[in-house]
Scaffold this motif. Structure first.
Motif, PDB file in Angstrom:
ATOM      1  N   HIS A  19      43.043  42.330  47.276  1.00 31.94           N
ATOM      2  CA  HIS A  19      43.171  41.807  48.635  1.00 31.94           C
ATOM      3  C   HIS A  19      43.760  42.859  49.573  1.00 31.94           C
ATOM      4  O   HIS A  19      44.516  42.546  50.485  1.00 31.94           O
ATOM      5  CB  HIS A  19      44.056  40.557  48.645  1.00 31.94           C
ATOM      6  N   GLN A  24      40.831  41.130  51.725  1.00 31.44           N
ATOM      7  CA  GLN A  24      39.481  41.391  51.218  1.00 31.44           C
ATOM      8  C   GLN A  24      39.485  42.624  50.313  1.00 31.44           C
ATOM      9  O   GLN A  24      40.453  43.388  50.289  1.00 31.44           O
ATOM     10  CB  GLN A  24      38.535  41.639  52.401  1.00 31.44           C
ATOM     11  N   TYR A 149      31.610  40.936  46.116  1.00 34.26           N
ATOM     12  CA  TYR A 149      32.109  39.591  45.814  1.00 34.26           C
ATOM     13  C   TYR A 149      31.313  38.948  44.686  1.00 34.26           C
ATOM     14  O   TYR A 149      30.104  39.165  44.554  1.00 34.26           O
ATOM     15  CB  TYR A 149      31.992  38.689  47.053  1.00 34.26           C
ATOM     16  N   ARG A 155      35.927  34.180  49.653  1.00 34.22           N
ATOM     17  CA  ARG A 155      36.212  35.155  50.712  1.00 34.22           C
ATOM     18  C   ARG A 155      34.950  35.772  51.301  1.00 34.22           C
ATOM     19  O   ARG A 155      35.017  36.516  52.285  1.00 34.22           O
ATOM     20  CB  ARG A 155      37.098  36.282  50.163  1.00 34.22           C
TER      21      ARG A 155
END
Length: 499
Positions: A19, A24, A149, A155
Motif C-alpha cells: 500500500h 495502492q 491487482y 482497490r
C-alpha cells in the motif's frame, strides 16, 4: 510475488499489503508517472500543432490554410489510434507489455526531438515516430495497471481512478509549458519541451520497473519461435515496402497530403466495419454474445459522435481561440493554446465529483447507455454554445470573452468523464469472450473513426461561417445523444450484464 535480490522477474500481482502509493501498489506510481509525462508530451504538442501548421512561414509555421491545418492534425490523430490496434497485438504476441511500452516511449521521445528541428521533413518524420510510439505505448499501459491487482482486489477501481487522474494532470500541464514556449520562443521550442517530458517519463518508468507485476521479457500469449520469426520478418518487410512506395508516390506527386488524409479516413471507416463483421460472423461468438453486440454498435457510434467533437478541442477550437478569443483574464495575458489546459483541469476537478455522485446514488444512478447519451449531448452543447459569441461577426476583427471557450470546455470535460468511463466499462462487458483480449482495439477504432471523420469535416472550417460550423456539428451531436436516450428501453433490455 514481491521483488527480490535475485534476477527473477515478478510475474504475479504484488501482495495485498503493498500500500505504498496512497494505499495502492508501488507500481501504480511508476505507471501513473509515465502517463503524466506521456500526456504532457502528446497533448502539449497537439495543443500547438494545429497553430504551428496554420502559422505563417515567416513566423516559423507551415503556412497552411486553417481548414487544411485542422484536417492534417486530425489525420495524425487517426493514424495514432489505428496504429494502437496493432500495438496491442504486438504486445500480446511478440514484445510483451513492458517492452512494448518502453519501445513506444523511446519512439515518442525520438519523434518529439525530431520535431524540435526546424525542418518540414523532420516534422513529418517526428509525427510518424510519435504515431508508431503512441500506438505501442497507449493500449498497453492500462493493461499493466490491471496486472497490479488480483481479480478480487477491491482497490482496483480506486487505482484506475488515480491512474486516470495522472492522465488529466499531464493533459493540464502540457499545453501550459509548450504553449508558453511556442508563443514566447518558437514552435520548435514547444516541441522540445514535449521531448524532455517524454524522456523524464521513460527514466522514471525504467527506474521503477522492479515494482511492475507481470514484467517479463516474453509476450503473455507469445507466438511459437518459427511463427514469431515469420511475423517479425513480414512486419519489417511490410514497413519497408510501405515506406518505399509512399516515398516514391510522394516524389512523383501522386501521393499528396490531401490524398493521404483521405486514405486514412477511408481506412478508419473500413476497419471497424470489418472488425464488427468478423465478430458477428465468427463461429466462436455465441448467439447470446451476438445479441449483446447489437447494442454495442449503438454505443460505438455514440462514442464516434462525441469524440468527433472532443478532438476538435485541439484543432478548430484552438484556431478559433487564436483568432477570435481574448487571451487575457483579469489583466493576465496568456497564449491561446492555454485554453486546451482548461479541458484537463476540468476533468481533474470533476472526476471525483462525478464518482462521488454515482456512489451516493447507488442503484438509482442512470443506466450506462444514458450516461453515454448525456455525455454526447454535453459535447454537442459545447459546440452550440460557441454559436452565441460568433454570431453577427466575420473575420478575425472581434474578440470574444475567454469565458465562452472556458465554458465550452467545461461542458466538454464533463461529457468526456461520463462517456469515456461508461464506454470503456461497457466495451469490456459486452465484447464476446473470444475477442476479450481485443476490447481495447474496439475502443481505439471508435477514436480513429472520429478523427477520420473530423479530418474531412474540418475542411469546412473557415469556408463557412463559424456559427454555421459549430451550430450544425453541435446540433448533430445533440440529436445523436437524444436518439440514444430514446433507444434506452431496448438498450437496457439487450445490454445485460451492463447496468
Amino acid at each position: 510475488m514481491s521483488p527480490t535480490a535475485t534476477d527473477t522477474e515478478p510475474t504475479q500481482p504484488p501482495p495485498g499489503d503493498d500500500h505504498a502509493f496512497f494505499g495502492q501498489p508501488r507500481g501504480l506510481m511508476t505507471l501513473s508517472g509515465l502517463e503524466v509525462w506521456e500526456r504532457f508530451s502528446f497533448l502539449g504538442m497537439q495543443a500547438i500543432l494545429v497553430l504551428y501548421f496554420a502559422d505563417t512561414v515567416a513566423r516559423g509555421g507551415m503556412g497552411m490554410e486553417p481548414g487544411t491545418a485542422a484536417s492534417v492534425s486530425a489525420a495524425y490523430g487517426t493514424l495514432v489510434y489505428l496504429v494502437s490496434v496493432a500495438g496491442g497485438w504486438l504486445a500480446d504476441r511478440i514484445l510483451g507489455s513492458y517492452r512494448a511500452v518502453l519501445y513506444g516511449g523511446i519512439l515518442i521521445a525520438c519523434g518529439h526531438y525530431a520535431m524540435a528541428v526546424p525542418s518540414d521533413a523532420m516534422t513529418w518524420t517526428g509525427l510518424g515516430l510519435i504515431s508508431a510510439g503512441t500506438g505501442l505505448l497507449k493500449p498497453n499501459v492500462a493493461t499493466m495497471v490491471g496486472k497490479l491487482y488480483r481479480t478480487a482486489d477491491e482497490r482496483r477501481d480506486a487505482g484506475f481512478a488515480l491512474y486516470y487522474m495522472g492522465i488529466n494532470i499531464g493533459a493540464f500541464l502540457g499545453p501550459l509549458v509548450t504553449g508558453w514556449l511556442g508563443d514566447h520562443a518558437s514552435w520548435h521550442w514547444g516541441f522540445s519541451a514535449a521531448a524532455v517530458g517524454m524522456t523524464l517519463g521513460l527514466i522514471q518508468y525504467v527506474l521503477g520497473r522492479r515494482h511492475l507485476a507481470g514484467r517479463k521479457h516474453s509476450a503473455e500469449f507469445a507466438l511459437e519461435p518459427a511463427p514469431m520469426r515469420r511475423a517479425v520478418r513480414l512486419i519489417v518487410i511490410g514497413a519497408v515496402v510501405v515506406a518505399a512506395v509512399a516515398t516514391a508516390l510522394a516524389l512523383t506527386g501522386l501521393l499528396t497530403m490531401g490524398r493521404f488524409v483521405d486514405l486514412l479516413t477511408l481506412v478508419s471507416v473500413i476497419a471497424p466495419v470489418v472488425y464488427f463483421a468478423v465478430m458477428f460472423r465468427s463461429p466462436r461468438v455465441t448467439g447470446e454474445e451476438r445479441g449483446r453486440l447489437r447494442p454495442y454498435v449503438v454505443l460505438f457510434l455514440a462514442s464516434v459522435v462525441f469524440n468527433f467533437i472532443l478532438f476538435q478541442a485541439y484543432s478548430t477550437m484552438m484556431l478559433l481561440a487564436s483568432t477570435n478569443a481574448r487571451t487575457e483574464i483579469l489583466g493576465f495575458h496568456f497564449p491561446a493554446s492555454w485554453y486546451a489546459s482548461a479541458l484537463g483541469a476540468f476533468e481533474v476537478a470533476l472526476a471525483p465529483v462525478v464518482a462521488a455522485a454515482w456512489a451516493r446514488m447507488g442503484p438509482r444512478q442512470p443506466h450506462a447507455s444514458n450516461k453515454i447519451a448525456i455525455g454526447v449531448i454535453l459535447g454537442g452543447l459545447s459546440f452550440l454554445l460557441m454559436v452565441l459569441p460568433t454570431s453577427g461577426h466575420t473575420g478575425d476583427t472581434y474578440r470574444m470573452a475567454a469565458w465562452w471557450i472556458v465554458g465550452s470546455y467545461l461542458l466538454l470535460g464533463l461529457g468526456d468523464i461520463l462517456l469515456e468511463t461508461s464506454g470503456m466499462s461497457a466495451t469490456t462487458k459486452l465484447a464476446p469472450k473470444a475477442f476479450a483480449s481485443q476490447t481495447m482495439a474496439l475502443w481505439f477504432l471508435s477514436l480513429a473513426l472520429a478523427n477520420g471523420i473530423q479530418a474531412q469535416a474540418v475542411k469546412l472550417y473557415g469556408e463557412v461561417s463559424n456559427p454555421a460550423y459549430f451550430g450544425v456539428n453541435g446540433a448533430i451531436a445533440v440529436v445523436a445523444g437524444v436518439a440514444v436516450i430514446a433507444a434506452a428501453p431496448w438498450l437496457k433490455r439487450t445490454m445485460h450484464p451492463v447496468h
